[in-house]
Design a protein around this motif. Structure first.
Motif, PDB file in Angstrom:
ATOM      1  N   ASP A 225       0.815  -1.219   0.000  1.00  0.00           N
ATOM      2  CA  ASP A 225       0.000   0.000   0.000  1.00  0.00           C
ATOM      3  C   ASP A 225       0.848   1.269   0.000  1.00  0.00           C
ATOM      4  OD1 ASP A 225      -2.477  -1.400   0.101  1.00  0.00           O
ATOM      5  OD2 ASP A 225      -2.156  -1.757   2.241  1.00  0.00           O
ATOM      6  N   GLY A 226       2.174   1.100  -0.051  1.00  0.00           N
ATOM      7  CA  GLY A 226       3.061   2.248  -0.098  1.00  0.00           C
ATOM      8  C   GLY A 226       3.470   2.796   1.245  1.00  0.00           C
ATOM      9  N   ASN A 227       3.097   2.121   2.325  1.00  0.00           N
ATOM     10  CA  ASN A 227       3.452   2.595   3.658  1.00  0.00           C
ATOM     11  C   ASN A 227       4.838   2.106   4.074  1.00  0.00           C
ATOM     12  OD1 ASN A 227       0.928   3.930   4.233  1.00  0.00           O
ATOM     13  ND2 ASN A 227       0.020   1.884   4.435  1.00  0.00           N
ATOM     14  N   PRO A 390      13.690   3.601  -1.684  1.00  0.00           N
ATOM     15  CA  PRO A 390      12.292   3.944  -1.404  1.00  0.00           C
ATOM     16  C   PRO A 390      11.652   4.644  -2.595  1.00  0.00           C
ATOM     17  CG  PRO A 390      13.664   4.455   0.494  1.00  0.00           C
ATOM     18  CD  PRO A 390      14.606   4.100  -0.625  1.00  0.00           C
ATOM     19  N   ARG A 391      10.347   4.419  -2.741  1.00  0.00           N
ATOM     20  CA  ARG A 391       9.626   4.946  -3.899  1.00  0.00           C
ATOM     21  C   ARG A 391       8.773   6.149  -3.488  1.00  0.00           C
ATOM     22  NH1 ARG A 391       6.955  -0.631  -4.947  1.00  0.00           N
ATOM     23  NH2 ARG A 391       7.524  -0.744  -2.745  1.00  0.00           N
ATOM     24  N   LEU A 392       9.358   7.310  -3.650  1.00  0.00           N
ATOM     25  CA  LEU A 392       8.695   8.580  -3.373  1.00  0.00           C
ATOM     26  C   LEU A 392       9.502   9.686  -4.034  1.00  0.00           C
ATOM     27  CD1 LEU A 392       9.389   9.700   0.329  1.00  0.00           C
ATOM     28  CD2 LEU A 392      10.801   8.114  -0.941  1.00  0.00           C
ATOM     29  N   GLU A 393       8.976  10.900  -4.047  1.00  0.00           N
ATOM     30  CA  GLU A 393       9.702  11.999  -4.681  1.00  0.00           C
ATOM     31  C   GLU A 393      10.906  12.435  -3.857  1.00  0.00           C
ATOM     32  OE1 GLU A 393       7.438  15.281  -6.183  1.00  0.00           O
ATOM     33  OE2 GLU A 393       5.720  13.996  -6.670  1.00  0.00           O
ATOM     34  N   GLN A 394      10.771  12.460  -2.539  1.00  0.00           N
ATOM     35  CA  GLN A 394      11.857  12.907  -1.673  1.00  0.00           C
ATOM     36  C   GLN A 394      12.787  11.731  -1.344  1.00  0.00           C
ATOM     37  OE1 GLN A 394      10.364  15.898   1.441  1.00  0.00           O
ATOM     38  NE2 GLN A 394       8.463  14.847   0.849  1.00  0.00           N
ATOM     39  N   VAL A 395      13.314  11.129  -2.384  1.00  0.00           N
ATOM     40  CA  VAL A 395      14.085   9.903  -2.184  1.00  0.00           C
ATOM     41  C   VAL A 395      15.383  10.160  -1.434  1.00  0.00           C
ATOM     42  CG1 VAL A 395      15.260  10.041  -4.427  1.00  0.00           C
ATOM     43  CG2 VAL A 395      14.924   7.817  -3.333  1.00  0.00           C
ATOM     44  N   ALA A 396      16.006  11.311  -1.622  1.00  0.00           N
ATOM     45  CA  ALA A 396      17.258  11.607  -0.916  1.00  0.00           C
ATOM     46  C   ALA A 396      17.033  11.668   0.589  1.00  0.00           C
ATOM     47  CB  ALA A 396      17.855  12.921  -1.423  1.00  0.00           C
ATOM     48  N   ALA A 397      15.959  12.319   1.000  1.00  0.00           N
ATOM     49  CA  ALA A 397      15.635  12.407   2.426  1.00  0.00           C
ATOM     50  C   ALA A 397      15.290  11.031   2.980  1.00  0.00           C
ATOM     51  CB  ALA A 397      14.468  13.368   2.642  1.00  0.00           C
ATOM     52  N   GLN A 425       9.717   8.091  11.107  1.00  0.00           N
ATOM     53  CA  GLN A 425      10.177   9.250  10.341  1.00  0.00           C
ATOM     54  C   GLN A 425       9.905   9.065   8.846  1.00  0.00           C
ATOM     55  OE1 GLN A 425      14.277  10.588  11.435  1.00  0.00           O
ATOM     56  NE2 GLN A 425      14.159   8.943  12.948  1.00  0.00           N
ATOM     57  N   PHE A 426      10.136   7.850   8.370  1.00  0.00           N
ATOM     58  CA  PHE A 426       9.911   7.558   6.953  1.00  0.00           C
ATOM     59  C   PHE A 426       8.429   7.695   6.616  1.00  0.00           C
ATOM     60  CE2 PHE A 426      10.225   3.965   3.582  1.00  0.00           C
ATOM     61  CZ  PHE A 426      10.138   4.892   2.561  1.00  0.00           C
ATOM     62  N   GLN A 427       7.565   7.226   7.492  1.00  0.00           N
ATOM     63  CA  GLN A 427       6.122   7.331   7.241  1.00  0.00           C
ATOM     64  C   GLN A 427       5.685   8.799   7.208  1.00  0.00           C
ATOM     65  OE1 GLN A 427       3.962   4.687   6.480  1.00  0.00           O
ATOM     66  NE2 GLN A 427       2.753   6.464   5.852  1.00  0.00           N
ATOM     67  N   ASP A 428       6.238   9.598   8.108  1.00  0.00           N
ATOM     68  CA  ASP A 428       5.934  11.036   8.099  1.00  0.00           C
ATOM     69  C   ASP A 428       6.311  11.660   6.759  1.00  0.00           C
ATOM     70  OD1 ASP A 428       4.960  10.907  10.677  1.00  0.00           O
ATOM     71  OD2 ASP A 428       6.801  11.658  11.610  1.00  0.00           O
ATOM     72  N   LEU A 429       7.455  11.229   6.226  1.00  0.00           N
ATOM     73  CA  LEU A 429       7.906  11.751   4.948  1.00  0.00           C
ATOM     74  C   LEU A 429       6.958  11.317   3.831  1.00  0.00           C
ATOM     75  CD1 LEU A 429      10.330  13.362   3.747  1.00  0.00           C
ATOM     76  CD2 LEU A 429      11.384  11.151   3.223  1.00  0.00           C
TER      77      LEU A 429
END
Length: 434
Positions: A225-227, A390-397, A425-429
């Motif tokens: 689910d992307g979490n 990780p699969r998201l736009e803020q991959v560096a963070a 922290q990752f979930q918050d991002l």
């Protein structure tokens, strides 16, 4: 053994998969209609890479066959995203085909509406055969069921090993992670100048290499689910395994090592094993830079509790500018350039590690690649995973966060607690992007 010429070609082909760069420049002429038959000129913006060098040769053939001039513009990494954002924010139609790095920009570019939907294009021609592309590579260029590009270069995680050391110790090439740890422990001999393993230990660089350990333990950075899911029991075991290998059998100062430092140790003969991307094979096959040219072996990532699951990523793909007035003509060229014949030609003549399964099955085309590496790629369909981070736009963070628990494991701390904290922290991002 490779000749120096073959080594240079392999170096160009494989290194190019890790050193891609793009930028944009001026427009090309031709009609503005959508009908491909009316177009006489298209513009391709691409990376400085072996693929684009081969494309320059293919473009001449394409003009001879179709009458369409293909303008190819390739640039360095510094201009990559800034130039794209300037042009695409202005809805520019100055270029038609656009190459990009999937895991770094595809989510942002698709959200902004800059990439054309290529789903119907790639699935509508049975002869061109979208199914011939590696499953992980197809997955990598697909987001929420939409295909945004055709993969033209691939890269996967493999095991490099000192065949001479294994032979002297009577050890077989490890097939499982448990066997790998035993072999590393057996060959670990710091007093003799050889560490059991060299691998990335620096917080951010290590994340991509952790990925295959996660997958093979049955975990991932995120659930279906992307979490965030780096705190699951399976993920924690993978993190602990990675950390233990480096803390017990790695070189001093490993938490400051990226691929440059770790690969140098292996190239100098100072490590029995090295696990990283196959794009680095050239490092160990060049007599000018390697003392293990005659002893390096290549093996598939070992099986964990969930099997042998390793990243098989797409460092470069080609898509279509959503604002192009010549989308059909752009697709006609992409389709031609990525067909079986031309993909095989690029593999054979430019050592471009493409994504078509059929090309890798051509013995003549893969003659310039190590046999061990070829065998791994030929088996990739059952093992490859299309992402290594990780699969998201803020991959560096995200990488900064995810790497933390591994550092804790290397330093002998409580990896489970660290993973739980990092997961929050990752979930918050992730939530910040919803």
């Amino acid at each position: 053994m490779f000749t120096s010429q073959r080594t240079r070609r392999l170096a160009a082909g494989l290194a190019g998969a890790s050193a891609l760069a793009l930028a944009l420049t001026a427009c090309a002429g031709g009609t503005s209609g959508g009908d491909a038959a009316d177009v006489t000129e298209i513009t391709v913006v691409a990376a400085n890479s072996p693929w684009v060098e081969g494309l320059k040769t293919l473009a001449t053939t394409y003009k001879d066959e179709t009458g369409v001039t293909v303008n190819i513009e390739a640039y360095g990494n510094e201009q990559l995203n800034d130039n794209y954002k300037v042009k695409l924010n202005a809805s520019s139609s100055d270029f038609d085909v656009m190459a990009f790095q999937v895991q770094d920009v595809m989510r942002e570019f698709s959200r902004n509406g800059w990439l054309a939907d290529m789903t119907d294009y790639v699935t509508s021609d049975a002869e061109w055969n979208w199914e011939d592309f590696q499953p992980a590579a197809r997955d990598a260029v697909t987001l929420d069921g939409t295909v945004y590009g055709v993969p033209v270069m691939t890269e996967r995680q493999i095991v490099y090993y000192r065949a001479d050391l294994l032979e002297a110790a009577g050890l077989a090439v490890p097939k499982t992670l448990a066997d790998l740890e035993k072999a590393i422990a057996t060959l670990h001999n710091p007093d003799g100048g050889v560490y059991g393993i060299a691998m990335r230990g620096s917080r951010v660089p290590l994340v991509t290499q952790l990925s295959s350990f996660l997958y093979s333990y049955g975990a991932d950075f995120q659930d279906k689910d992307g979490n965030a899911s780096i705190d699951t029991p399976e993920a924690v075991k993978a993190i602990e395994f990675y950390g233990d290998l480096l803390s017990q059998y790695g070189p001093p100062g490993v938490t400051n090592m990226g691929w440059v430092e770790a690969s140098a140790l292996f190239a100098q003969g100072k490590a029995a094993f090295y696990i990283d991307a196959d794009s680095q094979a050239y490092t160990f096959l060049d007599p000018a830079n390697s003392s293990v040219v005659d002893t390096v072996g290549f093996a598939q990532f070992p099986e964990g509790p969930a099997g042998s699951k390793f990243y098989n990523i797409v460092p470069q793909t080609v898509g279509i500018n959503e604002f192009s007035k010549k989308k059909d003509a752009a697709w006609a060229f992409i389709k031609w350039a990525t067909n079986q014949e031309n993909t095989t030609w690029l593999l054979a003549n430019e050592t471009v590690p493409g994504a078509r399964l059929s090309a890798w099955e051509d013995d003549a085309a893969v003659a310039n690649f190590p046999a061990g590496l070829v065998e791994i790629v030929r088996n990739v369909a059952d093992h490859g995973v299309g992402h290594d981070r990780p699969r998201l736009e803020q991959v560096a963070a995200a990488r900064e966060i995810v790497g933390g628990p591994v550092i804790t494991a290397i330093e002998g701390g409580n990896a489970s607690d660290a993973a739980a904290s990092a997961n929050t922290q990752f979930q918050d991002l992730l939530d910040s992007e919803k």
